[in-house]
Scaffold this active site. Structure first.
Site, PDB file in Angstrom:
ATOM      1  N   LYS A 105       0.962  -1.289  -0.047  1.00  0.00           N
ATOM      2  CA  LYS A 105      -0.004   0.052   0.112  1.00  0.00           C
ATOM      3  C   LYS A 105       0.809   1.205   0.069  1.00  0.00           C
ATOM      4  O   LYS A 105       1.729   1.367   1.045  1.00  0.00           O
ATOM      5  CB  LYS A 105      -0.850   0.214   1.145  1.00  0.00           C
ATOM      6  CG  LYS A 105      -1.887   1.077   1.420  1.00  0.00           C
ATOM      7  CD  LYS A 105      -2.641   1.425   2.488  1.00  0.00           C
ATOM      8  CE  LYS A 105      -2.815   2.825   3.213  1.00  0.00           C
ATOM      9  NZ  LYS A 105      -3.638   2.841   4.630  1.00  0.00           N
ATOM     10  N   GLY A 166      -7.806   8.929  10.525  1.00  0.00           N
ATOM     11  CA  GLY A 166      -8.126   8.783  11.999  1.00  0.00           C
ATOM     12  C   GLY A 166      -9.109  10.002  12.573  1.00  0.00           C
ATOM     13  O   GLY A 166      -9.385   9.935  13.810  1.00  0.00           O
ATOM     14  N   GLY A 193     -10.610   7.524   7.605  1.00  0.00           N
ATOM     15  CA  GLY A 193     -11.499   8.374   7.867  1.00  0.00           C
ATOM     16  C   GLY A 193     -13.075   7.546   8.317  1.00  0.00           C
ATOM     17  O   GLY A 193     -13.884   8.385   8.848  1.00  0.00           O
ATOM     18  N   ASN A 214      -8.921   1.056  10.401  1.00  0.00           N
ATOM     19  CA  ASN A 214      -7.819   1.040  11.452  1.00  0.00           C
ATOM     20  C   ASN A 214      -8.506   1.851  12.673  1.00  0.00           C
ATOM     21  O   ASN A 214      -8.665   1.150  13.663  1.00  0.00           O
ATOM     22  CB  ASN A 214      -6.480   1.394  10.973  1.00  0.00           C
ATOM     23  CG  ASN A 214      -5.245   1.087  12.014  1.00  0.00           C
ATOM     24  OD1 ASN A 214      -5.436   0.277  13.071  1.00  0.00           O
ATOM     25  ND2 ASN A 214      -4.351   1.899  11.916  1.00  0.00           N
ATOM     26  N   THR A 215      -8.164   3.094  12.718  1.00  0.00           N
ATOM     27  CA  THR A 215      -8.322   3.787  13.899  1.00  0.00           C
ATOM     28  C   THR A 215      -9.667   3.569  14.555  1.00  0.00           C
ATOM     29  O   THR A 215      -9.594   3.353  15.787  1.00  0.00           O
ATOM     30  CB  THR A 215      -8.139   5.310  13.516  1.00  0.00           C
ATOM     31  OG1 THR A 215      -7.024   5.464  13.063  1.00  0.00           O
ATOM     32  CG2 THR A 215      -8.320   5.983  14.994  1.00  0.00           C
TER      33      THR A 215
END
Lengths: 263, 378
Positions: A105, A166, A193, A214-215
């Site tokens: 990535k 995030g 996001g 992820n976040t």
């Protein structure tokens, strides 16, 4: 009846030479402990996880994050920390030499304030790495002309951001991502996001091929349960997309139409 | 006139300093009410006046809501993680006369400069602790520890660490470019005190008397391409709230002017160094916490570093309130890792002397992941 459900059975996403049944991709950053990661992967069923090469310590015997990722899960090394195409290419080479596979990535960020990707540098790195046989997944601002160039350069998918990394703000770039979905032949994976499972469902409903979260998972009080919640939302959104939702209407549409008597 | 809510590379931070020299801090702080603080706290993006409000005495009554929001922001931007680094002093020769510092040139301490083989031995000992990010320090003496020596030191240790930062005398941009090419990727430089009058009073001799040269050095480092630049004011020297504000504005300036550089702030508080300097403006724990929270709220993505100057119990508590990076296992004398008998003349007294493994456990106990490696110089 249940055609969409039948379609779901065989609904897989192909990237490189791999098939993915689960369209939720996850990340390894920001967890309170690495040991949470395999539990989150199991609960979510996620089949691909991205890992920042900058955080992988190949020299350490006890602290290697790769040991926490089950074999059946595909590793997606990312070039987080790269500030130009040269650094991104070098990180990709390090990943390949370290045995992390051919997926990469590309994440090139020159703006630490909003953590926005540098689309131009990302295109240059994609051109180089795709030629070298990498399965390149570039992380970009949703920009259709640029995305077409990425496709031409050999990107395996395009990963537009929904909102800054995030930020948990959801699909702020919705209209631009829709253009990518409508016009590209490579898969579109919404990355960054997405703060709630409903955001992920929304992305899938509009036809995204997968999402990367992820976040929102790692920062939750219970990342394992949140991983599962996202996975369910992604599956629901995908099923809704395959079931071909009706368009939204500006006004109410009566369920007993006035002209129903006309046959 | 300079704009104070957004900075560009062509601006000089000196102009900001000059602007606020005419600002009545005392008057402003005295009229801030808790209601104003609450309004500032509720804002999504904070103006510098909001930052002042959060630093004011009135904010002391809103510490808990500030802490709640600071914690949320820290998790959002940095996750449940804590980065780690370890300092290595390679020389304590210094040409400056800073009244608060153990390395002050007038102090009769044992002066030492490590040879390259000694540096190699220290680096080997440190890398056995598992630490992967190192901060290389010297006293400030261009003659005894010239750029050639520093460059050789960086080249000597770089293979053992994934990131090498430096904390030394301020340099020219071209010199920073050279050290970056040698393998350093981070720069730490404290202004020590932003108040120019106090600055003159506590820096009696040596190159460090040049306030402006030091003030502009972090920007030179960022321009030279350092990945990370770390600033700081030494709490205790100048009026505390004003100093806290100026350090925050300096960080804001760097964030705006150099968006590709990771900006962070250290929060050293003066403790008893050799030389027995008593700080004029001591910062108590409560105020210290208020400042940390104010920084996090004003600059959500700012790295905040806490050294072993602070005691273990306090460091453990502060981990959850906005701190993103800790030093661990530190020795502040020259060398001292390979041969613990060495390195007894310290720059400052260490309060948290727990070994790395104990600090790691303390981090985990607080539900955070210790991060040894956050970057690899490539």
């Amino acid at each position: 009846m249940w055609e969409a459900a039948d379609t779901m059975e065989n609904d897989t996403l192909i990237l490189g030479n791999k098939r993915f049944g689960n369209r939720l991709f996850t990340g390894t950053g920001k967890f309170s402990a690495k040991s949470v990661i395999p539990r989150m992967l199991e609960a979510s069923g996620s089949e691909m996880i991205t890992v920042a090469l900058r955080r992988v310590d190949f020299a350490s015997e006890t602290e290697n994050i790769l040991d926490y990722i089950p074999r059946q899960v595909t590793l997606l090394p990312n070039t987080s920390g790269a500030r130009n195409e040269g650094e991104a290419v070098r990180i990709a080479h390090i990943a390949r030499e370290a045995g992390c596979g051919d997926f990469i990535k590309i994440e090139i960020i020159t703006d630490t304030k909003y953590l926005l990707p540098d689309n131009h540098a990302t295109l240059l790195a994609t051109e180089t790495l795709a030629k070298e046989g990498f399965v390149v997944l570039p992380y970009v601002l949703p920009d259709l002309p640029l995305a077409r160039r990425l496709e031409d350069a050999g990107a395996a998918a395009v990963m537009p951001l929904g909102a800054p990394i995030g930020s948990n703000r959801g699909l702020e770039t919705r209209a631009l991502i829709e253009m990518l979905i409508e016009n590209l032949s490579v898969p579109v994976i919404v990355d960054a996001g997405l703060g709630r499972p409903s955001h992920a469902a929304e992305a899938m409903e509009m036809g995204a091929d997968a999402v990367l979260v992820n976040t929102a998972i790692s920062s939750a009080e219970d990342p394992v349960a949140m991983g599962r919640a996202f996975s369910l939302a992604v599956a629901a959104g995908r099923m809704a997309f395959l079931a071909r939702m009706r368009e939204e209407q500006k006004t109410a549409v009566p369920s007993s139409p006035l002209t129903g008597f006309l046959s | 006139m300079i704009r104070l809510d957004s900075f560009r590379r062509t601006d000089s931070f000196q102009e900001v300093v000059s602007h606020f020299e005419a600002f009545d801090f005392e008057g402003y702080f005295s009229q801030v009410t808790p209601a104003q603080v609450a309004l500032s706290l509720a804002r999504e993006k904070l103006h510098w006046r909001d930052f002042l409000n959060l630093l004011s005495p009135a904010a002391a009554s809103l510490l808990e809501p500030m802490a709640q929001r600071a914690r949320k922001l820290t998790i959002q931007y940095f996750g449940r993680t804590m980065q780690l680094y370890i300092p290595l002093y390679i020389s304590n020769y210094c040409g400056n006369e800073c009244v608060y510092c153990g390395f002050n040139r007038t102090h009769r301490i044992r002066r030492r400069k490590l040879s390259l083989p000694e540096i190699e031995a220290e680096a080997a000992a440190i890398s056995r602790t598992g630490m992967r990010h190192i901060l290389l320090l010297t006293g400030e003496n261009r003659e005894i520890t010239p750029i050639d020596y520093i460059e050789a030191a960086i080249r000597t240790i770089r293979s053992r660490f994934t990131s090498v930062a430096i904390e030394m005398f301020p340099m020219e941009t071209e010199e920073y470019v050279r050290l970056k090419a040698a393998g350093a990727d981070g720069l730490t430089l404290y202004q020590e005190v932003y108040d120019r009058q106090v600055y003159r009073r506590v820096h009696l001799a040596g190159k460090k008397t040049d306030y402006r040269y030091r003030l502009d050095a972090p920007a030179r480092g960022a321009a030279a391409g350092f990945r990370a630049v770390n600033l700081g004011t030494l709490f205790g020297l100048g009026e505390k709230r004003r100093e806290a504000f100026m350090a925050g504005m300096h960080a804001r300036y760097l964030e705006d002017a150099y968006p590709d550089t990771e900006t962070s702030l250290s929060l050293p508080r003066l403790n008893a160094a050799e030389g027995g300097y008593a700080p004029d403006f001591p910062v108590d724990d409560r105020t210290f916490v208020q400042f940390i929270l104010a920084y996090r709220l004003f600059l959500p993505r700012l790295g905040i570093t806490l050294s072993t100057r602070e005691p273990a119990a306090l460091r453990d508590r502060l981990m959850l309130l906005g701190i993103t990076r800790l030093s661990a296992g530190s020795r502040t004398g020259v060398g001292g890792y390979a041969d613990p008998d060495q390195g007894k003349a310290m720059q400052f007294q260490i309060s948290d002397d727990r070994p790395v493994s104990v600090i790691i456990q303390a981090i985990r106990d607080r539900g955070l992941q210790p991060v040894f490696k956050d970057w690899e110089a490539i």
